[in-house]
Motif scaffolding. Structure first.
Motif, PDB file in Angstrom:
ATOM      1  N   LEU A  81       0.826  -1.219   0.000  1.00 29.84           N
ATOM      2  CA  LEU A  81       0.000   0.000   0.000  1.00 29.84           C
ATOM      3  C   LEU A  81       0.854   1.261   0.000  1.00 29.84           C
ATOM      4  N   LYS A  82       2.081   1.142   0.514  1.00 27.53           N
ATOM      5  CA  LYS A  82       2.942   2.328   0.637  1.00 27.53           C
ATOM      6  C   LYS A  82       3.598   2.686  -0.693  1.00 27.53           C
ATOM      7  N   GLU A  83       3.620   1.727  -1.613  1.00 32.93           N
ATOM      8  CA  GLU A  83       4.257   1.980  -2.909  1.00 32.93           C
ATOM      9  C   GLU A  83       3.418   2.956  -3.734  1.00 32.93           C
ATOM     10  N   GLU A  84       4.059   3.708  -4.620  1.00 29.69           N
ATOM     11  CA  GLU A  84       3.347   4.624  -5.520  1.00 29.69           C
ATOM     12  C   GLU A  84       2.650   3.816  -6.603  1.00 29.69           C
ATOM     13  N   PHE A  85       1.357   3.990  -6.771  1.00 31.64           N
ATOM     14  CA  PHE A  85       0.668   3.389  -7.913  1.00 31.64           C
ATOM     15  C   PHE A  85      -0.573   4.225  -8.212  1.00 31.64           C
ATOM     16  N   GLU A  86      -1.067   4.058  -9.434  1.00 31.80           N
ATOM     17  CA  GLU A  86      -2.207   4.871  -9.877  1.00 31.80           C
ATOM     18  C   GLU A  86      -3.466   4.462  -9.121  1.00 31.80           C
ATOM     19  N   LYS A  87      -4.124   5.430  -8.481  1.00 34.15           N
ATOM     20  CA  LYS A  87      -5.329   5.099  -7.703  1.00 34.15           C
ATOM     21  C   LYS A  87      -6.572   5.681  -8.365  1.00 34.15           C
ATOM     22  N   LYS A  88      -7.667   4.940  -8.327  1.00 34.87           N
ATOM     23  CA  LYS A  88      -8.935   5.439  -8.873  1.00 34.87           C
ATOM     24  C   LYS A  88      -9.802   5.908  -7.713  1.00 34.87           C
ATOM     25  N   SER A  89     -10.546   7.008  -7.938  1.00 38.54           N
ATOM     26  CA  SER A  89     -11.277   7.607  -6.823  1.00 38.54           C
ATOM     27  C   SER A  89     -12.446   6.744  -6.344  1.00 38.54           C
ATOM     28  N   HIS A  90     -12.962   5.871  -7.215  1.00 34.75           N
ATOM     29  CA  HIS A  90     -14.113   5.064  -6.780  1.00 34.75           C
ATOM     30  C   HIS A  90     -13.702   3.750  -6.120  1.00 34.75           C
ATOM     31  N   ILE A  91     -12.402   3.587  -5.901  1.00 35.43           N
ATOM     32  CA  ILE A  91     -11.917   2.341  -5.291  1.00 35.43           C
ATOM     33  C   ILE A  91     -11.156   2.661  -4.008  1.00 35.43           C
ATOM     34  N   GLU A  92     -11.393   1.867  -2.972  1.00 34.67           N
ATOM     35  CA  GLU A  92     -10.581   1.960  -1.752  1.00 34.67           C
ATOM     36  C   GLU A  92      -9.441   0.960  -1.889  1.00 34.67           C
ATOM     37  N   TYR A  93      -8.261   1.345  -1.470  1.00 29.86           N
ATOM     38  CA  TYR A  93      -7.119   0.427  -1.554  1.00 29.86           C
ATOM     39  C   TYR A  93      -6.700   0.006  -0.151  1.00 29.86           C
ATOM     40  N   VAL A  94      -6.471  -1.279   0.037  1.00 32.52           N
ATOM     41  CA  VAL A  94      -6.037  -1.786   1.339  1.00 32.52           C
ATOM     42  C   VAL A  94      -4.869  -2.738   1.114  1.00 32.52           C
ATOM     43  N   GLN A  95      -4.182  -3.000   2.201  1.00 29.37           N
ATOM     44  CA  GLN A  95      -3.124  -4.003   2.139  1.00 29.37           C
ATOM     45  C   GLN A  95      -3.794  -5.372   1.900  1.00 29.37           C
ATOM     46  N   MET A  96      -3.217  -6.163   1.009  1.00 29.56           N
ATOM     47  CA  MET A  96      -3.807  -7.457   0.617  1.00 29.56           C
ATOM     48  C   MET A  96      -4.247  -8.323   1.803  1.00 29.56           C
ATOM     49  N   GLU A  97      -3.425  -8.336   2.838  1.00 27.60           N
ATOM     50  CA  GLU A  97      -3.702  -9.175   4.010  1.00 27.60           C
ATOM     51  C   GLU A  97      -4.995  -8.766   4.715  1.00 27.60           C
ATOM     52  N   ASP A  98      -5.460  -7.502   4.471  1.00 24.50           N
ATOM     53  CA  ASP A  98      -6.646  -6.979   5.169  1.00 24.50           C
ATOM     54  C   ASP A  98      -7.918  -7.061   4.339  1.00 24.50           C
ATOM     55  N   ILE A  99      -7.860  -7.693   3.185  1.00 26.13           N
ATOM     56  CA  ILE A  99      -8.985  -7.642   2.238  1.00 26.13           C
ATOM     57  C   ILE A  99     -10.252  -8.318   2.771  1.00 26.13           C
ATOM     58  N   THR A 100     -10.095  -9.262   3.699  1.00 20.31           N
ATOM     59  CA  THR A 100     -11.298  -9.983   4.158  1.00 20.31           C
ATOM     60  C   THR A 100     -12.039  -9.226   5.267  1.00 20.31           C
ATOM     61  N   LYS A 101     -11.415  -8.187   5.834  1.00 21.81           N
ATOM     62  CA  LYS A 101     -12.003  -7.487   6.991  1.00 21.81           C
ATOM     63  C   LYS A 101     -13.416  -7.002   6.725  1.00 21.81           C
ATOM     64  N   ASP A 102     -13.599  -6.211   5.650  1.00 24.79           N
ATOM     65  CA  ASP A 102     -14.878  -5.527   5.443  1.00 24.79           C
ATOM     66  C   ASP A 102     -15.646  -6.025   4.230  1.00 24.79           C
ATOM     67  N   ASN A 103     -15.220  -7.119   3.632  1.00 24.01           N
ATOM     68  CA  ASN A 103     -15.870  -7.559   2.389  1.00 24.01           C
ATOM     69  C   ASN A 103     -16.500  -8.935   2.536  1.00 24.01           C
ATOM     70  N   GLU A 104     -17.704  -9.042   1.973  1.00 24.18           N
ATOM     71  CA  GLU A 104     -18.427 -10.311   2.036  1.00 24.18           C
ATOM     72  C   GLU A 104     -17.935 -11.260   0.940  1.00 24.18           C
ATOM     73  N   VAL A 105     -17.665 -10.657  -0.222  1.00 20.28           N
ATOM     74  CA  VAL A 105     -17.187 -11.442  -1.365  1.00 20.28           C
ATOM     75  C   VAL A 105     -15.797 -10.942  -1.741  1.00 20.28           C
ATOM     76  N   ILE A 106     -14.872 -11.869  -1.945  1.00 22.26           N
ATOM     77  CA  ILE A 106     -13.502 -11.485  -2.328  1.00 22.26           C
ATOM     78  C   ILE A 106     -13.145 -12.201  -3.631  1.00 22.26           C
ATOM     79  N   ILE A 107     -12.712 -11.406  -4.597  1.00 25.07           N
ATOM     80  CA  ILE A 107     -12.355 -11.974  -5.900  1.00 25.07           C
ATOM     81  C   ILE A 107     -10.839 -12.121  -5.978  1.00 25.07           C
ATOM     82  N   LEU A 108     -10.396 -13.304  -6.357  1.00 23.76           N
ATOM     83  CA  LEU A 108      -8.953 -13.557  -6.466  1.00 23.76           C
ATOM     84  C   LEU A 108      -8.533 -13.312  -7.909  1.00 23.76           C
ATOM     85  N   ALA A 109      -7.919 -12.163  -8.156  1.00 30.49           N
ATOM     86  CA  ALA A 109      -7.528 -11.789  -9.523  1.00 30.49           C
ATOM     87  C   ALA A 109      -6.006 -11.644  -9.601  1.00 30.49           C
TER      88      ALA A 109
END
Ligand SMILES: NC(=O)c1ccc[n+]([C@@H]2O[C@H](COP(=O)([O-])OP(=O)(O)OC[C@H]3O[C@@H](n4cnc5c(N)ncnc54)[C@H](OP(=O)(O)O)[C@@H]3O)[C@@H](O)[C@H]2O)c1
Length: 202
Positions: free
Chosen positions: A33-61
């Motif tokens: 998450l600390k690395e520079e990368f292009e962010k879109k305003s309609h998306i929240e970015y989290v550290q991969m390890e935290d993806i299950t915290k607030d999401n009911e469905v998780i897509i592995l892409a």
């Protein structure tokens, strides 16, 4: 429905846009998450390890050959639905795993307290974006062990414009993953038009 996506690549971003347009809040889990990368305003970015915290469905892409290492980082959450669209593909589009096992089964083994649904792996992203041909909906096959999880994923596939068709339990991943090789061979290797897909008449 809160949807998390692991992987910030072509598929992850396309699905994020599709589900955002359908009204679902989206988080993308990235490696750093600390690395520079292009962010879109309609998306929240989290550290991969935290993806299950607030999401009911998780897509592995993520790349199919990295599945195990990524899932071991995510650990083993309880009762989450994971859509596994990965294909175990190595160099020169060779299938690395199959016949007696699959990425879908491996994911279910690692995330044993969650529900893996294998789907969205048999079609290129071009047709995932536009899942019909001459106004006929394309079929999207899915496989998974849990009835409620399968139903939720079928609903999401329908929202996307697919005609979902449940094949059976997660062990059918071992047949769905090689099926992806047909589209990959024709479009990615032979250079044929991406405007093709399966319609399962029934
Ligand atoms: N492309 C298609 O048409 C298509 C269609 C159906 C299914 N699929 C499947 O979808 C999956 C993703 O494909 P893609 O085309 O989106 O690939 P991609 O553009 O290469 O993106 C994969 C993403 O996974 C993350 N990643 C890469 N290596 C990783 C690692 N070692 N650990 C954790 N994360 C890693 C990266 O995100 P970060 O750098 O942000 O972490 C990267 O952006 C593949 O399994 C593919 O078989 C592809």
């Amino acid at each position: 429905m809160n949807i998390g996506i692991v992987g910030n690549g072509v598929v992850g971003n396309t699905l994020a846009d599709i589900f955002h347009k359908l009204g679902h809040p989206i988080e993308i889990g990235v490696r750093n998450l600390k690395e520079e990368f292009e962010k879109k305003s309609h998306i929240e970015y989290v550290q991969m390890e935290d993806i299950t915290k607030d999401n009911e469905v998780i897509i592995l892409a993520i790349p199919g050959d990295k599945l195990e290492s990524v899932l071991l980082k995510i650990k083993n959450p309880e009762g989450k639905i994971f859509i596994d669209l990965t294909n175990p593909i190595g160099p020169d589009y060779m299938l690395l795993r199959g016949r007696y096992t699959s990425n879908g089964e491996l994911a279910q083994e690692i995330l044993k307290d969650s529900h893996i649904v294998k789907t969205l792996n048999t079609l290129g992203i071009e047709k995932i974006k536009h899942p019909s041909i001459r106004e006929e909906k394309l079929t999207m096959l899915l496989a998974g062990n849990n009835k409620n999880a399968n139903k939720k994923v079928e609903e999401l596939l329908s929202e996307m414009g697919f005609d979902p068709m449940l094949v059976g339990d997660i062990h059918f991943s071992r047949y769905l993953e090689p099926l992806a090789m047909i589209w990959i061979e024709m479009v990615r290797k032979q250079g044929k038009s991406p405007e093709n897909g399966l319609v399962w008449k029934r």
